[in-house]
Design an enzyme around this catalytic site. Structure first.
Site, mmCIF file in Angstrom:
data_model
loop_
_atom_site.group_PDB
_atom_site.id
_atom_site.type_symbol
_atom_site.label_atom_id
_atom_site.label_comp_id
_atom_site.label_asym_id
_atom_site.label_seq_id
_atom_site.Cartn_x
_atom_site.Cartn_y
_atom_site.Cartn_z
ATOM 1 N N HIS A 150 0.798 3.868 6.661
ATOM 2 C CA HIS A 150 0.369 4.997 5.869
ATOM 3 C C HIS A 150 0.684 6.035 6.377
ATOM 4 O O HIS A 150 0.970 7.207 7.554
ATOM 5 C CB HIS A 150 -1.272 5.191 5.338
ATOM 6 C CG HIS A 150 -1.580 3.564 5.171
ATOM 7 N ND1 HIS A 150 -2.984 3.389 5.022
ATOM 8 C CD2 HIS A 150 -0.674 2.377 4.498
ATOM 9 C CE1 HIS A 150 -2.901 1.819 3.903
ATOM 10 N NE2 HIS A 150 -1.739 1.506 4.000
ATOM 11 N N ASP A 205 -7.810 5.969 3.700
ATOM 12 C CA ASP A 205 -8.455 5.080 4.816
ATOM 13 C C ASP A 205 -9.993 5.780 5.218
ATOM 14 O O ASP A 205 -10.210 6.341 4.879
ATOM 15 C CB ASP A 205 -7.552 5.186 6.027
ATOM 16 C CG ASP A 205 -6.291 4.682 5.685
ATOM 17 O OD1 ASP A 205 -5.762 4.076 4.560
ATOM 18 O OD2 ASP A 205 -5.150 4.585 6.826
ATOM 19 N N SER A 254 0.937 -1.079 0.283
ATOM 20 C CA SER A 254 -0.224 -0.411 0.183
ATOM 21 C C SER A 254 0.695 1.179 0.483
ATOM 22 O O SER A 254 0.290 2.287 -0.173
ATOM 23 C CB SER A 254 -0.447 0.251 1.095
ATOM 24 O OG SER A 254 -0.391 0.193 2.472
#
Length: 140
Positions: free
Chosen positions: A79, A104, A31
């Site tokens: 992230h 998210d 990701s």
């Protein structure tokens, strides 16, 4: 006969290794590509390391890569913060994987942010591919 200097030196080495291991995080997904890849290890600083605050989660900025306790996933997520906003007087963070199409699904509070990936200049500190053994052993 016990050589106490040798025992002490082994104890110090063991403590250093255990502390260092607590500051490494294995990347388990793609990701965040191309910043880092599955199997890479990132160096992190902790919001609370046995009572020591290596960084303040209230001071994170847009662009920081953080590890946080996600409401939508059962493991910590690594992230990047893409936006900071105020909602009803509370600072909320919008976080997204660099390789993901969308942010998210939930806002994140500073209390959910547990670690921040360490940078040197503008570069994240990444050890490539060393984490594959850990991923394999954990069945991920």
């Amino acid at each position: 006969m016990v050589d106490w200097k040798e025992v002490a030196s082994y104890a110090v080495i063991l403590i250093i290794v255990l502390i260092a291991a607590q500051h490494l995080n294995v990347v388990v997904s793609g990701s965040m590509e191309p910043a880092f890849y599955r199997g890479d290890i990132v160096l992190v600083e902790k919001a609370n390391f046995f009572g020591i605050n290596e960084f303040n989660p209230n001071d994170v900025q847009v662009g920081d890569v953080v590890v946080y306790d996600a409401k939508w996933f059962d493991q910590p997520v690594i992230h990047r913060i893409i936006n900071i906003t105020e909602i009803n007087g509370t600072t909320m963070y919008v976080i997204k994987g660099d390789n993901n199409d969308a942010a998210d699904p939930y806002y994140v509070t500073s209390g959910q942010i547990k670690e921040r990936v360490v940078t040197y200049g503008d570069n994240l500190i990444v050890i490539p591919k060393v984490g594959y053994l850990s991923i394999w052993l954990r069945g991920l």
